[in-house]
Motif scaffolding. Structure first.
Motif, PDB file in Angstrom:
ATOM      1  N   LYS A 298      75.551  41.809  19.692  1.00 14.55           N
ATOM      2  CA  LYS A 298      76.342  40.814  20.424  1.00 14.55           C
ATOM      3  C   LYS A 298      76.741  41.293  21.813  1.00 14.55           C
ATOM      4  CE  LYS A 298      78.240  38.510  16.372  1.00 14.55           C
ATOM      5  NZ  LYS A 298      79.443  38.293  15.547  1.00 14.55           N
ATOM      6  N   ILE A 299      76.565  42.593  22.069  1.00 13.34           N
ATOM      7  CA  ILE A 299      76.884  43.147  23.390  1.00 13.34           C
ATOM      8  C   ILE A 299      75.719  42.831  24.318  1.00 13.34           C
ATOM      9  CG2 ILE A 299      77.385  45.247  24.705  1.00 13.34           C
ATOM     10  CD1 ILE A 299      78.389  46.471  22.032  1.00 13.34           C
ATOM     11  N   SER A 300      75.977  41.968  25.307  1.00 17.73           N
ATOM     12  CA  SER A 300      74.873  41.515  26.160  1.00 17.73           C
ATOM     13  C   SER A 300      74.550  42.489  27.300  1.00 17.73           C
ATOM     14  CB  SER A 300      75.188  40.128  26.725  1.00 17.73           C
ATOM     15  OG  SER A 300      76.406  40.169  27.444  1.00 17.73           O
ATOM     16  N   ASP A 301      75.516  43.279  27.724  1.00 21.43           N
ATOM     17  CA  ASP A 301      75.305  44.193  28.856  1.00 21.43           C
ATOM     18  C   ASP A 301      74.577  45.456  28.393  1.00 21.43           C
ATOM     19  OD1 ASP A 301      75.477  46.008  30.973  1.00 21.43           O
ATOM     20  OD2 ASP A 301      77.518  45.416  31.509  1.00 21.43           O
ATOM     21  N   PRO A 302      73.343  45.685  28.880  1.00 23.84           N
ATOM     22  CA  PRO A 302      72.582  46.861  28.448  1.00 23.84           C
ATOM     23  C   PRO A 302      73.261  48.187  28.805  1.00 23.84           C
ATOM     24  CG  PRO A 302      71.293  45.531  30.022  1.00 23.84           C
ATOM     25  CD  PRO A 302      72.592  44.838  29.794  1.00 23.84           C
ATOM     26  N   LYS A 303      74.019  48.212  29.894  1.00 23.11           N
ATOM     27  CA  LYS A 303      74.719  49.448  30.282  1.00 23.11           C
ATOM     28  C   LYS A 303      75.811  49.788  29.277  1.00 23.11           C
ATOM     29  CE  LYS A 303      73.824  49.055  35.211  1.00 23.11           C
ATOM     30  NZ  LYS A 303      74.370  48.714  36.525  1.00 23.11           N
ATOM     31  N   VAL A 304      76.498  48.767  28.800  1.00 23.11           N
ATOM     32  CA  VAL A 304      77.543  48.984  27.794  1.00 23.11           C
ATOM     33  C   VAL A 304      76.909  49.471  26.492  1.00 23.11           C
ATOM     34  CG1 VAL A 304      79.329  47.863  26.390  1.00 23.11           C
ATOM     35  CG2 VAL A 304      79.132  47.308  28.820  1.00 23.11           C
ATOM     36  N   ARG A 305      75.784  48.865  26.098  1.00 22.37           N
ATOM     37  CA  ARG A 305      75.085  49.306  24.884  1.00 22.37           C
ATOM     38  C   ARG A 305      74.652  50.766  25.028  1.00 22.37           C
ATOM     39  NH1 ARG A 305      72.216  44.143  24.906  1.00 22.37           N
ATOM     40  NH2 ARG A 305      70.402  45.280  25.633  1.00 22.37           N
ATOM     41  N   ARG A 306      74.133  51.120  26.207  1.00 21.79           N
ATOM     42  CA  ARG A 306      73.688  52.504  26.447  1.00 21.79           C
ATOM     43  C   ARG A 306      74.858  53.480  26.333  1.00 21.79           C
ATOM     44  NH1 ARG A 306      69.670  55.034  25.307  1.00 21.79           N
ATOM     45  NH2 ARG A 306      71.015  56.748  24.905  1.00 21.79           N
ATOM     46  N   LYS A 307      76.002  53.100  26.926  1.00 20.14           N
ATOM     47  CA  LYS A 307      77.196  53.964  26.855  1.00 20.14           C
ATOM     48  C   LYS A 307      77.685  54.119  25.421  1.00 20.14           C
ATOM     49  CE  LYS A 307      78.773  53.307  31.572  1.00 20.14           C
ATOM     50  NZ  LYS A 307      79.799  52.792  32.461  1.00 20.14           N
ATOM     51  N   LEU A 308      77.568  53.058  24.644  1.00 19.08           N
ATOM     52  CA  LEU A 308      77.973  53.113  23.242  1.00 19.08           C
ATOM     53  C   LEU A 308      77.068  54.066  22.461  1.00 19.08           C
ATOM     54  CD1 LEU A 308      79.972  52.048  21.198  1.00 19.08           C
ATOM     55  CD2 LEU A 308      78.491  50.089  20.831  1.00 19.08           C
TER      56      LEU A 308
ATOM     57  N   GLU B  55      79.603  66.401  17.975  1.00 24.07           N
ATOM     58  CA  GLU B  55      80.924  67.004  17.754  1.00 24.07           C
ATOM     59  C   GLU B  55      81.134  67.263  16.268  1.00 24.07           C
ATOM     60  OE1 GLU B  55      85.126  65.239  18.655  1.00 24.07           O
ATOM     61  OE2 GLU B  55      84.037  65.471  20.543  1.00 24.07           O
ATOM     62  N   ALA B  56      80.735  66.326  15.434  1.00 27.99           N
ATOM     63  CA  ALA B  56      80.892  66.456  13.990  1.00 27.99           C
ATOM     64  C   ALA B  56      80.028  67.595  13.442  1.00 27.99           C
ATOM     65  CB  ALA B  56      80.539  65.149  13.292  1.00 27.99           C
ATOM     66  N   GLU B  57      78.862  67.837  14.050  1.00 30.64           N
ATOM     67  CA  GLU B  57      77.978  68.913  13.599  1.00 30.64           C
ATOM     68  C   GLU B  57      78.566  70.286  13.868  1.00 30.64           C
ATOM     69  OE1 GLU B  57      74.155  68.405  15.444  1.00 30.64           O
ATOM     70  OE2 GLU B  57      73.579  66.778  14.087  1.00 30.64           O
ATOM     71  N   THR B  58      79.350  70.426  14.941  1.00 28.50           N
ATOM     72  CA  THR B  58      79.894  71.737  15.312  1.00 28.50           C
ATOM     73  C   THR B  58      81.156  72.082  14.539  1.00 28.50           C
ATOM     74  OG1 THR B  58      81.160  70.787  17.153  1.00 28.50           O
ATOM     75  CG2 THR B  58      78.937  71.603  17.635  1.00 28.50           C
TER      76      THR B  58
ATOM     77  N   LYS C 186      76.300  59.391  19.921  1.00 24.14           N
ATOM     78  CA  LYS C 186      75.593  60.681  19.920  1.00 24.14           C
ATOM     79  C   LYS C 186      76.564  61.833  20.147  1.00 24.14           C
ATOM     80  CE  LYS C 186      70.945  59.352  21.412  1.00 24.14           C
ATOM     81  NZ  LYS C 186      69.976  59.417  22.523  1.00 24.14           N
ATOM     82  N   ALA C 187      77.496  61.664  21.089  1.00 24.85           N
ATOM     83  CA  ALA C 187      78.483  62.707  21.378  1.00 24.85           C
ATOM     84  C   ALA C 187      79.377  62.955  20.154  1.00 24.85           C
ATOM     85  CB  ALA C 187      79.330  62.309  22.591  1.00 24.85           C
ATOM     86  N   LEU C 188      79.796  61.895  19.485  1.00 25.35           N
ATOM     87  CA  LEU C 188      80.627  62.040  18.288  1.00 25.35           C
ATOM     88  C   LEU C 188      79.862  62.736  17.164  1.00 25.35           C
ATOM     89  CD1 LEU C 188      82.403  58.563  18.233  1.00 25.35           C
ATOM     90  CD2 LEU C 188      83.471  60.768  18.713  1.00 25.35           C
TER      91      LEU C 188
END
Length: 139
Positions: free
Chosen positions: A115-125, A135-138, A130-132
């Motif tokens: 439902k997120i139409s902005d590709p930049k927002v999807r990329r940031k998500l 973080e969980a792996e470490t 990935k960052a989370l």
């Protein structure tokens, strides 16, 4: 005693699992799909388990109702070497996707994400997730 039950064909099982995947991605019940096709939800269950084979015309109707091309149901099918030989890692990764999208969290995340139409927002998500995960792996 000889068992007389015929095992479902792996292709029928795969096609059925793809029907289930797409149906659940859309939040559609087996009953609703069955009604659209003029059959019972029990018949949908048999298709999804691979117990009953889906005929060509029925598969065409299902693809129309679920808004995907017929080829969707055969993607990553057993014995499909169109994309080169498949190894264990590829089989496991496609099973992982099906398992994820069959879970409640996976479905909710997928529905909200598309439902997120902005590709930049999807990329940031995606970057955030990935960052989370890193973080969980470490920890």
């Amino acid at each position: 005693m000889i068992e007389n039950k015929k095992k479902p064909n792996p292709i029928d099982i795969h096609v059925g699992s793809r029907v289930r995947l797409r149906r659940t991605m859309l939040g559609m019940s087996q009953e609703k799909l069955g009604e659209s096709l003029g059959i019972t939800f029990q018949q949908i269950q048999k298709y999804e388990k691979g117990t009953n084979r889906v005929g060509a015309s029925r598969l065409q109707n299902i693809s129309s109702i679920l808004n995907v091309p017929v080829s969707f149901f055969f993607e990553d099918a057993p014995g499909d070497h169109a994309n080169g030989p498949s190894g264990m890692a590829e089989a496991n990764s496609s099973n992982y996707v099906v398992d994820f999208l069959s879970s409640s969290e996976g479905l909710q995340l997928n529905r909200a994400f598309v439902k997120i139409s902005d590709p930049k927002v999807r990329r940031k998500l995606v970057d955030l997730v990935k960052a989370l995960a890193a973080e969980a792996e470490t920890e």
